[in-house]
Design a protein around this motif. Structure first.
Motif, PDB file in Angstrom:
ATOM      1  N   VAL A 131       0.869  -1.176   0.000  1.00 64.41           N
ATOM      2  CA  VAL A 131       0.000   0.000   0.000  1.00 64.41           C
ATOM      3  C   VAL A 131       0.905   1.226   0.000  1.00 64.41           C
ATOM      4  O   VAL A 131       1.858   1.292   0.775  1.00 64.41           O
ATOM      5  CB  VAL A 131      -0.916   0.023   1.244  1.00 64.41           C
ATOM      6  N   PRO A 132       0.667   2.219  -0.871  1.00 65.21           N
ATOM      7  CA  PRO A 132       1.557   3.396  -0.964  1.00 65.21           C
ATOM      8  C   PRO A 132       1.723   4.107   0.376  1.00 65.21           C
ATOM      9  O   PRO A 132       0.824   4.112   1.223  1.00 65.21           O
ATOM     10  CB  PRO A 132       0.851   4.285  -1.987  1.00 65.21           C
ATOM     11  N   LEU A 133       2.893   4.723   0.530  1.00 66.98           N
ATOM     12  CA  LEU A 133       3.229   5.435   1.764  1.00 66.98           C
ATOM     13  C   LEU A 133       2.241   6.556   2.072  1.00 66.98           C
ATOM     14  O   LEU A 133       1.981   6.869   3.236  1.00 66.98           O
ATOM     15  CB  LEU A 133       4.647   6.006   1.637  1.00 66.98           C
ATOM     16  N   SER A 134       1.657   7.145   1.033  1.00 63.79           N
ATOM     17  CA  SER A 134       0.758   8.284   1.225  1.00 63.79           C
ATOM     18  C   SER A 134      -0.567   7.911   1.879  1.00 63.79           C
ATOM     19  O   SER A 134      -1.285   8.784   2.362  1.00 63.79           O
ATOM     20  CB  SER A 134       0.469   8.947  -0.127  1.00 63.79           C
ATOM     21  N   GLU A 135      -0.894   6.630   1.921  1.00 71.21           N
ATOM     22  CA  GLU A 135      -2.174   6.209   2.488  1.00 71.21           C
ATOM     23  C   GLU A 135      -2.050   5.987   4.000  1.00 71.21           C
ATOM     24  O   GLU A 135      -1.395   5.063   4.454  1.00 71.21           O
ATOM     25  CB  GLU A 135      -2.675   4.929   1.812  1.00 71.21           C
ATOM     26  N   HIS A 136      -2.674   6.844   4.771  1.00 72.91           N
ATOM     27  CA  HIS A 136      -2.696   6.771   6.233  1.00 72.91           C
ATOM     28  C   HIS A 136      -1.311   6.542   6.848  1.00 72.91           C
ATOM     29  O   HIS A 136      -1.106   5.586   7.603  1.00 72.91           O
ATOM     30  CB  HIS A 136      -3.637   5.658   6.702  1.00 72.91           C
ATOM     31  N   PRO A 137      -0.333   7.391   6.548  1.00 79.27           N
ATOM     32  CA  PRO A 137       1.020   7.178   7.090  1.00 79.27           C
ATOM     33  C   PRO A 137       1.075   7.282   8.610  1.00 79.27           C
ATOM     34  O   PRO A 137       1.888   6.582   9.238  1.00 79.27           O
ATOM     35  CB  PRO A 137       1.838   8.294   6.417  1.00 79.27           C
ATOM     36  N   LEU A 138       0.254   8.142   9.232  1.00 75.55           N
ATOM     37  CA  LEU A 138       0.281   8.272  10.692  1.00 75.55           C
ATOM     38  C   LEU A 138      -0.242   7.024  11.382  1.00 75.55           C
ATOM     39  O   LEU A 138       0.082   6.778  12.547  1.00 75.55           O
ATOM     40  CB  LEU A 138      -0.548   9.491  11.120  1.00 75.55           C
ATOM     41  N   ARG A 139      -1.011   6.251  10.686  1.00 73.18           N
ATOM     42  CA  ARG A 139      -1.515   4.987  11.226  1.00 73.18           C
ATOM     43  C   ARG A 139      -0.524   3.849  11.000  1.00 73.18           C
ATOM     44  O   ARG A 139      -0.317   2.996  11.861  1.00 73.18           O
ATOM     45  CB  ARG A 139      -2.865   4.676  10.564  1.00 73.18           C
ATOM     46  N   ARG A 140       0.155   3.852   9.845  1.00 76.01           N
ATOM     47  CA  ARG A 140       0.952   2.707   9.444  1.00 76.01           C
ATOM     48  C   ARG A 140       2.439   2.822   9.766  1.00 76.01           C
ATOM     49  O   ARG A 140       3.097   1.815  10.050  1.00 76.01           O
ATOM     50  CB  ARG A 140       0.762   2.466   7.944  1.00 76.01           C
ATOM     51  N   LEU A 141       3.006   4.044   9.712  1.00 75.66           N
ATOM     52  CA  LEU A 141       4.436   4.191   9.968  1.00 75.66           C
ATOM     53  C   LEU A 141       4.840   3.756  11.377  1.00 75.66           C
ATOM     54  O   LEU A 141       5.832   3.026  11.537  1.00 75.66           O
ATOM     55  CB  LEU A 141       4.877   5.632   9.697  1.00 75.66           C
ATOM     56  N   PRO A 142       4.124   4.200  12.436  1.00 74.01           N
ATOM     57  CA  PRO A 142       4.490   3.723  13.770  1.00 74.01           C
ATOM     58  C   PRO A 142       4.422   2.207  13.884  1.00 74.01           C
ATOM     59  O   PRO A 142       5.253   1.585  14.567  1.00 74.01           O
ATOM     60  CB  PRO A 142       3.464   4.403  14.685  1.00 74.01           C
ATOM     61  N   GLN A 143       3.449   1.599  13.215  1.00 76.35           N
ATOM     62  CA  GLN A 143       3.332   0.145  13.247  1.00 76.35           C
ATOM     63  C   GLN A 143       4.525  -0.519  12.577  1.00 76.35           C
ATOM     64  O   GLN A 143       5.073  -1.517  13.075  1.00 76.35           O
ATOM     65  CB  GLN A 143       2.038  -0.289  12.551  1.00 76.35           C
ATOM     66  N   LEU A 144       4.946   0.039  11.434  1.00 72.01           N
ATOM     67  CA  LEU A 144       6.100  -0.518  10.734  1.00 72.01           C
ATOM     68  C   LEU A 144       7.353  -0.473  11.594  1.00 72.01           C
ATOM     69  O   LEU A 144       8.038  -1.490  11.784  1.00 72.01           O
ATOM     70  CB  LEU A 144       6.340   0.263   9.439  1.00 72.01           C
ATOM     71  N   PHE A 145       7.658   0.705  12.144  1.00 69.78           N
ATOM     72  CA  PHE A 145       8.891   0.858  12.914  1.00 69.78           C
ATOM     73  C   PHE A 145       8.846   0.076  14.228  1.00 69.78           C
ATOM     74  O   PHE A 145       9.860  -0.475  14.663  1.00 69.78           O
ATOM     75  CB  PHE A 145       9.174   2.335  13.164  1.00 69.78           C
ATOM     76  N   ALA A 146       7.671   0.022  14.859  1.00 70.85           N
ATOM     77  CA  ALA A 146       7.545  -0.770  16.092  1.00 70.85           C
ATOM     78  C   ALA A 146       7.775  -2.249  15.804  1.00 70.85           C
ATOM     79  O   ALA A 146       8.479  -2.946  16.546  1.00 70.85           O
ATOM     80  CB  ALA A 146       6.175  -0.546  16.720  1.00 70.85           C
ATOM     81  N   GLY A 147       7.173  -2.740  14.718  1.00 73.15           N
ATOM     82  CA  GLY A 147       7.347  -4.146  14.370  1.00 73.15           C
ATOM     83  C   GLY A 147       8.788  -4.494  14.045  1.00 73.15           C
ATOM     84  O   GLY A 147       9.311  -5.518  14.487  1.00 73.15           O
ATOM     85  N   LEU A 148       9.461  -3.631  13.289  1.00 75.37           N
ATOM     86  CA  LEU A 148      10.856  -3.894  12.939  1.00 75.37           C
ATOM     87  C   LEU A 148      11.769  -3.830  14.156  1.00 75.37           C
ATOM     88  O   LEU A 148      12.703  -4.624  14.297  1.00 75.37           O
ATOM     89  CB  LEU A 148      11.323  -2.889  11.882  1.00 75.37           C
ATOM     90  N   ALA A 149      11.495  -2.873  15.061  1.00 72.09           N
ATOM     91  CA  ALA A 149      12.306  -2.773  16.278  1.00 72.09           C
ATOM     92  C   ALA A 149      12.126  -4.014  17.150  1.00 72.09           C
ATOM     93  O   ALA A 149      13.106  -4.554  17.693  1.00 72.09           O
ATOM     94  CB  ALA A 149      11.925  -1.515  17.054  1.00 72.09           C
ATOM     95  N   LEU A 150      10.891  -4.478  17.279  1.00 70.15           N
ATOM     96  CA  LEU A 150      10.632  -5.688  18.053  1.00 70.15           C
ATOM     97  C   LEU A 150      11.273  -6.907  17.401  1.00 70.15           C
ATOM     98  O   LEU A 150      11.764  -7.804  18.087  1.00 70.15           O
ATOM     99  CB  LEU A 150       9.129  -5.905  18.200  1.00 70.15           C
ATOM    100  N   TYR A 151      11.284  -6.930  16.080  1.00 69.03           N
ATOM    101  CA  TYR A 151      11.922  -8.046  15.381  1.00 69.03           C
ATOM    102  C   TYR A 151      13.419  -8.087  15.688  1.00 69.03           C
ATOM    103  O   TYR A 151      13.979  -9.153  15.991  1.00 69.03           O
ATOM    104  CB  TYR A 151      11.698  -7.908  13.877  1.00 69.03           C
ATOM    105  N   GLY A 152      14.066  -6.933  15.596  1.00 65.99           N
ATOM    106  CA  GLY A 152      15.493  -6.884  15.915  1.00 65.99           C
ATOM    107  C   GLY A 152      15.775  -7.304  17.348  1.00 65.99           C
ATOM    108  O   GLY A 152      16.738  -8.030  17.613  1.00 65.99           O
ATOM    109  N   PHE A 153      14.917  -6.852  18.275  1.00 70.62           N
ATOM    110  CA  PHE A 153      15.105  -7.216  19.678  1.00 70.62           C
ATOM    111  C   PHE A 153      14.878  -8.713  19.880  1.00 70.62           C
ATOM    112  O   PHE A 153      15.566  -9.351  20.693  1.00 70.62           O
ATOM    113  CB  PHE A 153      14.146  -6.412  20.550  1.00 70.62           C
ATOM    114  N   SER A 154      13.921  -9.296  19.134  1.00 69.88           N
ATOM    115  CA  SER A 154      13.668 -10.735  19.266  1.00 69.88           C
ATOM    116  C   SER A 154      14.878 -11.549  18.808  1.00 69.88           C
ATOM    117  O   SER A 154      15.168 -12.616  19.365  1.00 69.88           O
ATOM    118  CB  SER A 154      12.428 -11.133  18.464  1.00 69.88           C
ATOM    119  N   LEU A 155      15.590 -11.062  17.801  1.00 69.59           N
ATOM    120  CA  LEU A 155      16.809 -11.748  17.366  1.00 69.59           C
ATOM    121  C   LEU A 155      17.851 -11.750  18.476  1.00 69.59           C
ATOM    122  O   LEU A 155      18.544 -12.756  18.695  1.00 69.59           O
ATOM    123  CB  LEU A 155      17.376 -11.071  16.117  1.00 69.59           C
TER     124      LEU A 155
END
Length: 235
Positions: A23-47
């Motif tokens: 889904v393009p970045l322009s669609e609801h970025p305030l809803r999706r960007l925090p989710q993306l970065f939180a998920g990636l940070a948790l993934y790195g921590f899980s490793l």
């Protein structure tokens, strides 16, 4: 009339499989960007949790750890370097990186190194077992979170889907071949292979599938079930 099992109760229905296409970045970025970065940070921590357990790692983490043992680079830096090298393999497959692809490389590198700095090494076996279990569950949860944001695949997932499309082979076969090759290479380099590797392989898929409907952006618009295997976007 609704069909019932022998117990007299109606059959259980599966949750709809959420849409995971880009889904393009322009669609609801305030809803999706925090989710993306939180998920990636948790993934790195899980490793980092799984590494500190010293009970076995996922195939790509085995490779990264094996390379870390052979170079002066940190685990996070190795993760970023390997991610960049995998991106080069996208070129002949005609795959194009998305915003989430680049974020995947950068955030995982920082988060995994931070996790390794915070989690002490050489812990007793019961604590290591807890670290492994927590790492696997958190890894699956984080995959559901960042994939559900729908910003595009990470380098390794894009390699899998691109190779599948180019060869005409199933994603299941391509993924298995890649994971086995990466695991063998990592083991030969000295990466940690053990019971945790098997446990991860058996459990991360079902746990991720369980969490995906909770975090996938646009889930409410999906008219299909887990069992169909074919994705249909709404008109």
């Amino acid at each position: 009339m609704q069909r019932r099992h022998e117990t007299g109760r109606p059959p259980r229905t599966r949750r709809p499989l959420p849409p995971l296409t880009y889904v393009p970045l322009s669609e609801h970025p305030l809803r999706r960007l925090p989710q993306l970065f939180a998920g990636l940070a948790l993934y790195g921590f899980s490793l980092a949790l799984m590494i500190r357990s010293a009970l076995g790692l996922s195939p790509w983490t085995v490779l990264n750890e094996g390379l870390m043992r052979r170079t002066p680079l940190s685990f996070g830096t190795i993760t970023a370097v390997v991610g960049g090298c995998v991106l080069l393999l996208w070129i002949p497959l005609r795959q194009r990186p998305k915003f989430g692809t680049v974020a995947n490389i950068v955030v995982l590198a920082v988060a995994s190194d931070l996790g390794l700095a915070l989690i002490p090494d050489h812990q007793p076996l019961p604590a290591r077992c807890c670290l492994l279990a927590a790492g696997i569950v958190l890894n699956a949860l984080s995959i559901a979170i960042y994939v559900g944001a729908r910003f595009g695949p990470g380098p390794r997932d894009g390699l899998m889907t691109g190779a599948s499309a180019a060869s005409g082979r199933s994603i299941r076969l391509i993924r298995t071949l890649i994971e086995v090759a990466v695991l063998v290479a990592g083991w030969l380099l000295g990466g940690s292979v053990g019971a945790g590797t098997v446990l991860y392989a058996l459990s991360v898929g079902p746990i991720t599938q369980f969490f995906l409907p909770w975090f996938a952006y646009g889930t409410r618009c999906v008219p299909r079930t887990w069992s169909t295997g074919l994705e249909r976007e709404p008109n």
